[in-house]
Design an enzyme around this catalytic site. Structure first.
Site, mmCIF file in Angstrom:
data_model
loop_
_atom_site.group_PDB
_atom_site.id
_atom_site.type_symbol
_atom_site.label_atom_id
_atom_site.label_comp_id
_atom_site.label_asym_id
_atom_site.label_seq_id
_atom_site.Cartn_x
_atom_site.Cartn_y
_atom_site.Cartn_z
ATOM 1 N N SER A 32 0.840 -1.203 0.000
ATOM 2 C CA SER A 32 0.000 0.000 0.000
ATOM 3 C C SER A 32 0.869 1.245 0.000
ATOM 4 C CB SER A 32 -0.893 0.023 1.248
ATOM 5 O OG SER A 32 -0.112 0.302 2.412
ATOM 6 N N ASP A 33 0.370 2.303 -0.621
ATOM 7 C CA ASP A 33 0.984 3.596 -0.352
ATOM 8 C C ASP A 33 0.766 3.883 1.128
ATOM 9 O OD1 ASP A 33 2.226 6.040 -0.595
ATOM 10 O OD2 ASP A 33 1.138 6.613 -2.404
ATOM 11 N N TRP A 34 1.559 4.768 1.685
ATOM 12 C CA TRP A 34 1.599 4.951 3.134
ATOM 13 C C TRP A 34 0.268 5.509 3.641
ATOM 14 C CZ3 TRP A 34 5.216 2.495 1.263
ATOM 15 C CH2 TRP A 34 6.388 2.143 1.949
ATOM 16 N N ALA A 50 -2.728 4.182 2.909
ATOM 17 C CA ALA A 50 -3.773 4.066 1.883
ATOM 18 C C ALA A 50 -4.746 2.936 2.166
ATOM 19 C CB ALA A 50 -3.119 3.861 0.511
#
Length: 853
Positions: free
Chosen positions: A341-343, A345
């Protein structure tokens, strides 16, 4: 905002949408990248998991919606329209659910790593496996850290920002940014940059390089992160991302190609209060022919990790979208690595695991960790899914040899640079030529009249503008600082409000008045260590040649101008950063400064460090503006590069990786979409322009740009001749309408079968050696396709005064000549006459041919 009916009229039966859990009461976007900024609020969250079977698939796993004061679901800001959408259930069914998440199979070269990973996973407890699926705090500055399983010899993993060089640490290089690499159009140089960057990450003990970027690709002209990617064109971006991925990973560092997918604006990129992240509504054909294209190249090149994005895709969050993750990435493209995941997200728990997310960063948050273990024990998530997550993570670790002689995770990443720490110098002197050549070749000369350039021992040189000198400070401090985010020359208060805040509105300041730009801002910013500013390099040159040098870097737009200067150099910039989209593509302050200088100086040279498209029509036709260079973001060799170009030590060879329009209205999508109407709580961004972005749009609408895609001048001139187009000999299977090959990393293997070879000759007709980027464009004989699409480029150095030029060669693959069939769900090779054009830009194509299939 277009109504729901219009959004359903896209040209595909497979419009991905809300197939997984939504959390209307979403968290703010504070400190996505940095665990130590994420405070726990002690909120008790009740999650009700609902399994709904629609057409044999999982339609949604939803958290309870937030209640408003009147007890109705949704809530939201005041002033909502009476027909406003208040519940995420409105969007359910827009996406075909794709379950279960495919297991890794160990195809191709991944077989050995797969076997090793499975064996290790078999010896792990459920708790140990769950632990590896999320980040933990560490005593390093790694923004993401995977915990160790010491009893089994797995040391953990460090993830480091970003795609343009290692951020937040010392003794590393400041590499040219993605947009600068794109402007070089140089495959070999791109590969050397990847090798150099990858070596620095490895030396510092960083297992995963959080890049490169191919999303955003540049659909929205004012998008704040366009500078991190290579180009608005999917083919150019795809070639360069493949070179980067293969180079970085050849030294044993895993690439995290990002952000998957449709992450084209920063505005509303994260949920804030009751307002959800923006939804990129993309039809199936556009998804494949445009936005997926460079990701497919990255997967085929072997990218061990893909980062899913903050935005929603057809109203399903990017990290919970089973269609894009399970269906497209892991099935259609045969992706064998892991998805992170993006941070911050993540907005649900069980749903993300089932939809294909393998690792949550920067930590388990409120959804995974012990909750994920509970979900396995109560049967909500099969343990086989957990096994596949961990197998994918560990297989990547094995596949790139990180189990052998790789430094300890975060070995050279001290938590606080202001305190005494072990020095780990990751810089490699052998890559200094790459840093300089990369900086030189990403500059694009677009105007040069009156023989202004190159300079020839000028008697008097005057220099103006805020982007000529270094920022006044460049040092780390404890905690957060401008140095950490590439924002030294920018207004840090404004930067913080976007990057650490909501990112729900446009930025307000377009330029960085505090000094020259070496990179853009945010997690993609670079750590500045060794940098020579343009002014410093020019001052050294003036000293050596006895040139009188005047300068004025004050904040006035009306400096005193010495009218008899041999040349006046004006340095400006266009700043961009993660966390906020730009408010415009030109600024009156810089334009006024240029016009004021030009009013008195008959040879005014404008140099713009632009982190994105920069419009120039307000000043570029002034008769005294005799030269213009788009300098982009050159990295640490910025000063040496611009001095070499201005004085003719090197000839410009960069080409624009985007189109510069005459007016904002000429672009199909200039500004980001904002929440409005009945979708105020659920911002919508309809990609109604389809594949017609940038030069494809300009061609279709017959709009004359100021400077077209692929354009760039040199100090010499070139001609083209000798076009030859040959169809490869082969049986009927080679030219069959649909591919039939097996699926490996990147998709069906016969998509890369070469069907046509093209050759031409480039001659140098000027007075000095130079490099030219020969470009090939294809016109596909299918209604609704662009008039031309880039399908090949070759950068060659051509000497002057030789009778024979340099041969350029191109190979066109099945994919290059195909269109996406939304019914068959495969690439289709059309029948008919394909137009082949070769030349120096998208609108300078003197060679025309054809091939019939």
């Amino acid at each position: 905002m277009s109504p729901q009916k219009e959004r359903a009229d896209l040209s595909s039966p497979l419009v991905s949408g809300a197939d997984a859990a939504k959390t209307p009461a979403a968290r703010s976007g504070l400190a996505h990248r940095f665990p130590f900024l994420r405070t726990k609020k002690g909120i008790i969250i009740t999650v009700v998991v609902v399994l709904v079977i629609i057409g044999g698939g999982l339609a949604g796993l939803a958290a309870l919606p937030k209640k408003s004061k009147d007890g109705s679901a949704g809530g939201g800001p005041e002033g909502l329209d009476a027909d406003a959408v208040r519940s995420d259930t409105h969007f359910y069914g827009e996406s075909p659910p794709v379950y279960p998440s495919p297991n890794m199979t160990g195809t191709g070269s991944w077989g050995d790593a797969f076997a090793k990973a499975r064996a290790l996973v078999a010896n792990m407890t459920l708790t140990e496996k769950i632990d590896i699926t999320a980040g933990v705090p560490s005593n390093t500055s790694c923004p993401g850290f995977v915990p160790a399983v010491k009893r089994l010899g797995f040391p953990g993993m460090c993830m480091g920002d970003a795609g343009n060089g290692l951020r937040g640490t010392d003794f590393v290089s400041t590499w040219p940014s993605g947009i600068h690499v794109g402007a070089s159009w140089n495959k070999n140089l791109t590969r050397q940059r990847g090798l150099g960057m990858g070596g620095e990450y490895r030396t510092k003990g960083v297992n995963v390089l959080l890049g490169p970027v191919v999303g955003p690709m540049g659909r929205v002209v004012l998008s704040g992160r366009n500078w991190e990617g290579f180009s608005v064109d999917p083919y150019l971006s795809g070639i360069l991302v493949a070179e980067t991925v293969s180079a970085v990973q050849s030294v044993g560092v895993i690439t995290s190609t990002k952000h998957f997918i449709g992450n084209e604006q920063e505005t509303n990129r994260n949920p804030v209060g009751d307002v959800q992240s923006v939804s990129s509504n993309i039809d199936d054909r556009t998804m494949h022919e445009l936005y997926l294209w460079p990701f497919q190249d990255a997967v085929r090149a072997g990218s061990g990790n893909i980062m899913c994005s903050y935005n929603r895709v057809n109203n399903s969050y990017g990290c919970a979208n089973s269609k894009t993750l399970n269906g497209i990435l892991k099935t259609e493209l045969g992706f064998e690595g892991f998805v992170v995941s993006d941070w911050g997200a993540q907005h649900s728990g069980v749903a993300l695991a089932l939809a294909g997310l393998d690792m949550m960063m920067p930590n388990a948050g409120s959804y995974w960790g012990s909750h994920l273990e509970d979900a396995v024990r109560n049967g909500s998530v099969p343990e086989a899914r957990i096994n596949d997550m961990v197998t994918r993570i560990l297989a990547s670790w094995y596949h790139f040899g990180q189990d052998k002689d790789f430094p300890s995770p975060g070995f050279g990443m001290p938590a606080d640079l202001t305190k005494p720490h072990r020095i780990v110098d990751a810089r490699n002197i052998t890559f200094r030529p790459t840093l300089l050549d990369g900086a030189i070749e990403g500059h694009v000369l677009v105007k040069n009249t009156q023989n202004t350039l190159p300079l020839n021992k000028p008697k008097l040189l005057s220099i103006y503008g805020y982007s000529a000198h270094n920022p006044t400070t460049n040092h780390p401090t404890g905690g957060m600082s401008p140095w950490n985010f590439g924002s030294q020359p920018f207004n840090y208060t404004e930067f913080q409000s976007g990057f650490f805040g909501a990112a729900s509105s446009l930025g307000s300041t377009q330029i960085a008045l505090g000094g020259t730009l070496y990179s853009g801002g945010g997690s993609g910013g670079t750590s500045l260590q060794t940098a020579l500013s343009p002014f410093s390099a020019l001052a050294n040159r003036a000293y050596d040649e006895g040139t009188a040098l005047f300068w004025d870097f004050s904040t006035t737009t009306t400096p005193a101008v010495v009218s008899d200067s041999s040349a006046c150099l004006v340095f400006g910039n266009a700043y961009a950063t993660e966390g906020a989209d730009r408010s415009g593509a030109y600024d009156a302050y810089t334009d006024d400064l240029i016009l004021h200088v030009a009013a008195s100086c008959r040879r005014t040279v404008v140099v713009l460090h632009n982190a994105g498209v920069r419009l120039v029509d307000r000043f570029v036709d002034h008769p005294n503006v005799t030269a213009l260079i788009f300098a982009h973001l050159p990295g640490e060799a910025s000063g040496r590069a611009i001095a070499a170009l201005l004085y003719g030590d090197a000839s410009p060879s960069g080409k624009l990786p985007y189109t510069v329009a005459r007016n904002e209205s000429d672009y199909p999508v200039y500004r980001p979409d904002m929440p409005e109407g009945r979708f105020k709580l659920f911002p919508q961004s309809d990609f109604n322009e389809g594949v017609f972005v940038d030069y494809r749009h300009f061609d279709a609408k017959n709009i004359t740009p100021r400077y077209e895609f692929g354009f760039g001048l040199s100090y010499t001139t070139f001609t083209y001749s000798g076009l030859r187009v040959d169809k490869v000999e082969g049986d009927g299977k080679l030219f069959a309408e649909y591919p039939t090959g097996r699926v490996e990393m990147g998709g069906q293997v016969d998509l890369w079968d070469v069907l046509v070879r093209v050759e031409a000759e480039v001659k140098n007709t000027g007075g000095r050696e130079g490099a030219e980027v020969a470009q090939l464009y294809v016109g596909i004989p299918v209604e609704g396709q662009p008039a031309r699409q880039l399908r090949g480029f070759d950068k060659v150095v051509v000497g002057n005064g030789t009778a024979a030029g340099e041969k350029v060669r191109f190979e066109l693959t099945r994919r290059d000549l195909s269109v996406w069939d939304v019914v068959a769900q495969r690439w289709r090779l059309p029948r008919g006459e394909f137009k082949i054009e070769v030349g120096g830009s998208s609108r300078d194509l003197p060679l025309m041919g054809k091939v019939t299939i």
